[in-house]
Each structure stands twice: as structure tokens, then as C-alpha cells.
Design a protein around this motif. Structure first.
Motif, PDB file in Angstrom:
ATOM      1  N   HIS C  26      -2.238 -11.263 -12.451  1.00 14.40           N
ATOM      2  CA  HIS C  26      -3.243 -11.554 -11.424  1.00 14.40           C
ATOM      3  C   HIS C  26      -3.254 -10.527 -10.300  1.00 14.40           C
ATOM      4  N   PHE C  27      -2.128  -9.861 -10.098  1.00 14.46           N
ATOM      5  CA  PHE C  27      -2.068  -8.904  -8.993  1.00 14.46           C
ATOM      6  C   PHE C  27      -0.943  -7.921  -9.241  1.00 14.46           C
ATOM      7  N   VAL C  28      -1.087  -6.745  -8.650  1.00 10.52           N
ATOM      8  CA  VAL C  28      -0.003  -5.759  -8.610  1.00 10.52           C
ATOM      9  C   VAL C  28       0.059  -5.209  -7.196  1.00 10.52           C
ATOM     10  N   SER C  30       1.384  -2.228  -4.695  1.00 10.67           N
ATOM     11  CA  SER C  30       1.844  -0.840  -4.670  1.00 10.67           C
ATOM     12  C   SER C  30       1.902  -0.425  -3.209  1.00 10.67           C
ATOM     13  N   LEU C  33      -0.461  -2.040  -0.392  1.00 14.92           N
ATOM     14  CA  LEU C  33      -1.705  -2.521  -0.997  1.00 14.92           C
ATOM     15  C   LEU C  33      -1.416  -3.484  -2.150  1.00 14.92           C
ATOM     16  N   PHE C  35      -3.472  -5.168  -5.301  1.00 20.83           N
ATOM     17  CA  PHE C  35      -4.695  -5.157  -6.105  1.00 20.83           C
ATOM     18  C   PHE C  35      -4.780  -6.464  -6.871  1.00 20.83           C
ATOM     19  N   LEU C  36      -5.830  -7.236  -6.615  1.00 20.95           N
ATOM     20  CA  LEU C  36      -6.015  -8.515  -7.309  1.00 20.95           C
ATOM     21  C   LEU C  36      -7.018  -8.351  -8.455  1.00 20.95           C
ATOM     22  N   SER C  37      -6.683  -8.940  -9.587  1.00 16.20           N
ATOM     23  CA  SER C  37      -7.568  -8.900 -10.756  1.00 16.20           C
ATOM     24  C   SER C  37      -8.911  -9.547 -10.453  1.00 16.20           C
ATOM     25  N   GLY C  38      -9.921  -9.184 -11.217  1.00 15.73           N
ATOM     26  CA  GLY C  38     -11.189  -9.886 -11.142  1.00 15.73           C
ATOM     27  C   GLY C  38     -10.977 -11.353 -11.458  1.00 15.73           C
ATOM     28  N   LYS C  91     -10.909  -4.451   0.529  1.00 16.17           N
ATOM     29  CA  LYS C  91     -12.119  -4.166  -0.263  1.00 16.17           C
ATOM     30  C   LYS C  91     -12.415  -5.313  -1.219  1.00 16.17           C
ATOM     31  N   GLU C 145     -13.154  -9.128  -7.457  1.00 16.29           N
ATOM     32  CA  GLU C 145     -11.827  -8.548  -7.345  1.00 16.29           C
ATOM     33  C   GLU C 145     -11.601  -8.108  -5.903  1.00 16.29           C
ATOM     34  N   ILE C 147      -8.883  -5.911  -2.957  1.00 18.81           N
ATOM     35  CA  ILE C 147      -7.717  -5.131  -2.544  1.00 18.81           C
ATOM     36  C   ILE C 147      -7.358  -5.608  -1.147  1.00 18.81           C
ATOM     37  N   GLU C 149      -4.238  -5.610   2.135  1.00 17.47           N
ATOM     38  CA  GLU C 149      -3.063  -4.922   2.679  1.00 17.47           C
ATOM     39  C   GLU C 149      -2.102  -5.954   3.241  1.00 17.47           C
TER      40      GLU C 149
END
Lengths: 153, 153, 153
Positions: C26-28, C30, C33, C35-38, C91, C145, C147, C149
Motif C-alpha cells: 500500500h505504501f513505500v 523513501s 516521502l 508514496f501511497l498506491s492508487g 501530491k 494515489e 505522495i 511527507e
């Protein structure tokens, strides 16, 4: 086993990315993140043309996505020099050339997702989006872009 | 030559971005990355309505993409204060309002890509994706979003 | 008022994200930041099927987008542990299952954008893109989806 041995054991060989035809590049690194351009599906070095839901099956779409993932490995190798220094596949976005009836974009994307996990193990697990588009450049059946994290230089 | 002199020599003038009509903003900075919202194509300050493959030619689409790139320059200027402190155009995503037959989204996107390289030189070279969408907000023919890297503050 | 009190005051309760069915997550995260999946629109825990411009109204689409935003809160909570440590919604990308005539993707996306600002205030203001897609996985009407922080760990 390092990544290149793993690739050999899986029978996967990537080639050097072609030179982009326009004012863009295959990847840009910013900090530890590497942004890879959308890569179009290819078969026998030619664009893999077609549309899911109209002549291209879900299984064929997944094969096309897997072929793109192999090409993306080539670009990653060029981008970070050594695939063993990849920290994580961060985000995969899969654009699937689809009829308005075809709703298995996630199964198509699995072709790429599974390849990345085969090659990188847990580091290959990524966030993902998949959706159906009206058409793709040169009529390709699938396009995939990637964000990956590399070890700090 | 700094970026503003370059813009003058190219005859490019950007204006201030309009205020967003809803609960979002034109850009968000996180670390050195600046994420710019999708900008819609405009002509004479109005939305450039149309669809590629049905009344809008590839050349017109490329002009629309170039016009968006100029608007994106305005947003970048607002975001980072001085365009000379831009480190890199990182990633461009081009959504092209397309019929199911139109497959030159990459040529449309070139209108924006080439402008960015004219203005920023090698720093303007970016990763890129382009694809055809079923429709865009307000019927715009092209929408482009951008990720750029700015110098650390 | 912290974010959880705010959610309670708004009558918003999120549930734990389902386990992904495939080789993705579901998310990574980095760096800072995430990043969440759609995430696909759901209603009563089932995929919210439909197409804008053909049976699903703009208002219903905005409700679907709002429902996705609530699910995204659940994923953010899982990703960063404490929603109070979210620094910024960076985003949002909204893919709207659209006929070729429907051009209010931005109004659909507002359903999610407004929820995020209600919950996080100025930190919820984000860069955004919205566009119409030919079709979505499982026939969902909207996919979003994100992004975000998070505070440095």
C-alpha cells in the motif's frame, strides 16, 4: 546471491536502453531517488502494439508488462551502475491501453510487479497504480514508469 | 546567460499563475523536490479545448504542450524564487486528450520537452511519460505535470 | 486539536487497509516521502463500480473521491504511525473513470482534496492532477494515489 546471479538463474537478460528519440532521457536521479521514464512494451525489439479487451488478452498484457520490467532493469543498471546497490523499488505506475470494458489493469501490472519481486525480493515490493488509457505512444499495449531508491553515493 | 536573459532572447514571457479554484495549490516543495500540479493547456488565457485525433493536429498539440511549459515556468518561478537556482527538471508527465486511434502522444509532449531544454540546457533534460486519456478537466487538449529539483535552501 | 480528535469531530473513522492481493504494497517510504498506491473507490467495503458521464454523477464521483481519501488516511496512519507527524500532503493524482464527454474530473477530485484540508488544515493543501481514464481495475469509478511527507525519523 547477488542480483546479476539471480537474473542469470531466472534466465533474464536485459539489453542496453535505446537512445531516446527526443528531448528527454530514460532516467533522472535526484538525491537517492531515480525517476525512470515511461517505457513502452516491446516484442522482438519492436513496439508491442495492441489494446487490452480487443485482441490482447490479460495474460498477454501481463507478459508485455514483464517484458517492460526487464527493460526497466536495463535502465536501472545504467542509472545506478550496480543493481546490488538498489535500496528499493518505490513506485510503479502502469498505463494499460484498454477498451472501455477491460477492467483487469491490475492483473496486467502483476506481470511487472512479480518480476521485480522475483529479482529483488522484499526490496522489490513497491507502491503501485494501474489504470486504463485511451491510447499510448505508437500504439503500445502497455507503458510503465518507475521510481526507485538507490544507495547514497 | 542567465535563465531570464535566455527567456528574453527566446521571446518567452510567462505570467503569474492564476489562483487555484479549489483545495489544492500549484506546487508543493518537499526537500529539494518541487511537485507541480497538472497544468491545463490554455490559448489566449482560456482553456485550449479539443481532442487529438479529432480536430486537433499533432502540431497543434505540441504547441499546446509548449504553452503549458511556459505556464509551468511561471509556477516554477513562484515556487523557487529564482529560475537560475533550478538544479534539474526531473520528471514530466503528459496527459493527452486522445481518440482511441491517436498514438502520437510522444510528439505532443515534445512541445514541452523541447521548450524546457531550450531554456535550461542539459538541466532541462528530464524523465518523461506520455499517454492518451479519455478526457481532461474542462475539455482541455493537454495536461502536464512536473517534478523539478531546486538548489538546497 | 490533534488529527485524531479532528477526525472524531468530523465523524470520520478509517479502517485498517486490506492486505494487497499481489506483489505490491500500500505504501513505500523513501526518506521523508511516503508514496501511497492508487486506492480504488469503495462503498460498503465493495468496489464502487461505475463511470462518470454514464450513470455516476459529478456529486457521486466527489463522494467516491472523499471515501478514497478516508481510506488513504488509514494507509497513512499505518505508514507513519501517528498522523500528527505528517508534515504535508504533497501530491494527489486522481484518475477518474470517464466517458469521452465528461470533463469535470477536477470537481470529482475536490471530494478528496477538501477532506484532506478539513483534516490537516494548511498541511493538507497539495499539488494535484486529475484526468479521465478509459477504465479502472475492477470497474472502479475513481482511483487516487498520494505522495505525503512525514517528519524525519
Amino acid at each position: 546471491m547477488n542480483v546479476y546471479q539471480k537474473l542469470e538463474s531466472l534466465g533474464i537478460a536485459f539489453s542496453e536502453p535505446a537512445i531516446p528519440a527526443a528531448s528527454y532521457v530514460h532516467f533522472v536521479r535526484s538525491g537517492n531517488l531515480v525517476f525512470l521514464s515511461g517505457h513502452l512494451a516491446k516484442k522482438n525489439a519492436k513496439i508491442w502494439v495492441g489494446r487490452l479487451g480487443n485482441g490482447v488478452t490479460t495474460a498477454q498484457g501481463a507478459q508485455a508488462a514483464r517484458a517492460i520490467a526487464v527493460d526497466l532493469l536495463g535502465t536501472m543498471h545504467e542509472a545506478i551502475g550496480d543493481l546490488n546497490s538498489l535500496s528499493r523499488i518505490v513506485k510503479l505506475t502502469s498505463m494499460v491501453n484498454s477498451t472501455t470494458e477491460f477492467s483487469e489493469q491490475h492483473l496486467v501490472a502483476n506481470g511487472a510487479s512479480e518480476l521485480l519481486v522475483e529479482v529483488f525480493g522484499d526490496k522489490g515490493l513497491h507502491a503501485r497504480s494501474a489504470f486504463g488509457v485511451a491510447q499510448l505512444p505508437l500504439g503500445a499495449c502497455v507503458e510503465i514508469e518507475l521510481i526507485v531508491e538507490a544507495r547514497p553515493v
